[in-house]
Each structure stands twice: as structure tokens, then as C-alpha cells.
Design an enzyme around this catalytic site. Sequence first.
Site, PDB file in Angstrom:
ATOM      1  N   HIS A   5      14.841 -13.023  10.280  1.00 25.62           N
ATOM      2  CA  HIS A   5      13.758 -12.349   9.489  1.00 25.62           C
ATOM      3  C   HIS A   5      13.886 -12.702   8.107  1.00 25.62           C
ATOM      4  CE1 HIS A   5      11.821  -8.710   7.636  1.00 25.62           C
ATOM      5  NE2 HIS A   5      12.877  -8.914   6.894  1.00 25.62           N
ATOM      6  N   PHE A   7       2.366  -3.722  17.820  1.00 26.91           N
ATOM      7  CA  PHE A   7       3.566  -4.433  18.419  1.00 26.91           C
ATOM      8  C   PHE A   7       4.743  -3.549  17.960  1.00 26.91           C
ATOM      9  CE2 PHE A   7       2.272  -6.444  14.184  1.00 26.91           C
ATOM     10  CZ  PHE A   7       3.485  -6.232  13.437  1.00 26.91           C
TER      11      PHE A   7
END
Length: 139
Positions: A116, A58
Site C-alpha cells: 500500500h 469492497f
Amino acid sequence: MMQSTFAIIKPDAVSRQLTGEILAAMEASGLKIVALKRLHLSKAQAAGFYAVHRERPFFDSLTDYMSSGPVVCVVLRGEDAVPRWRALMGATNPAQAEPGTLRARYGQSLEANAVHGSDAQETAAFEIGYFFNGLEISE
């Protein structure tokens, strides 16, 4: 124990004008915002930040996404800041995140999951240093 941790409000959340709500949730949780900046990462900057994932399938998608629009980088400080911020974020996959967590509320997908956060103190030290110098952090 007093800790610092690092957070990013990701491009999907910034573009949907959720920055204020997310910052308010950080402060409401008792964490103190000690540094903050908004920037648009280049693909190379995103790749450097996520270098630990370079061999993962990814990686290209992640770095494309993280350089697709502005982000807001935040240093948070407080008692047990790393686990507290992770709990407030919720599971990486918004579909699996506990109701009320930021990712359950604002996440759109595994990648576009709004925020995040550092996974450990050691990671936080690297991530904070990647974006901030000591003069930019005020306790």
C-alpha cells in the site's frame, strides 16, 4: 521537494516472507526508511485506517484481508517520496502493473497486491499519524 510517505507491506507479502526484498527495493530506490513497525491489525483498526472507503462495496473484504495477518508499516522520506513510492509500487491491479514494479513482481490479486502507498502528501500525513507518533520517526 523532500516529502514523507507511508507504505504498508500487506499480509500476503509478509506471509510469503517478502518483507526483506521489499524493504531493500525501497532503499535501492533512494528512499530512506525513517520508521518501521510490524503489527497485526484488528478489524476495527483496519476499518479506521480505510475509513475513506467505508461506503465502497469492497470495504468489508479489504478490512478482513488487512486484519488477516501481520503487516509492516513504513515511513519513507526522500525527494518526491509520494510519487516515487507510487511508481515503485506499480498499478493497483498487479496484472496491469509495469514489469519490474513491486506489484507486478509480488502481487497476487487486486486486493493481495503486496503493498500500500499514500496517494498524496495529505493522505500520507494522516496515514503516518495513524500508526506512528513523532518519537518513532527518526530522520
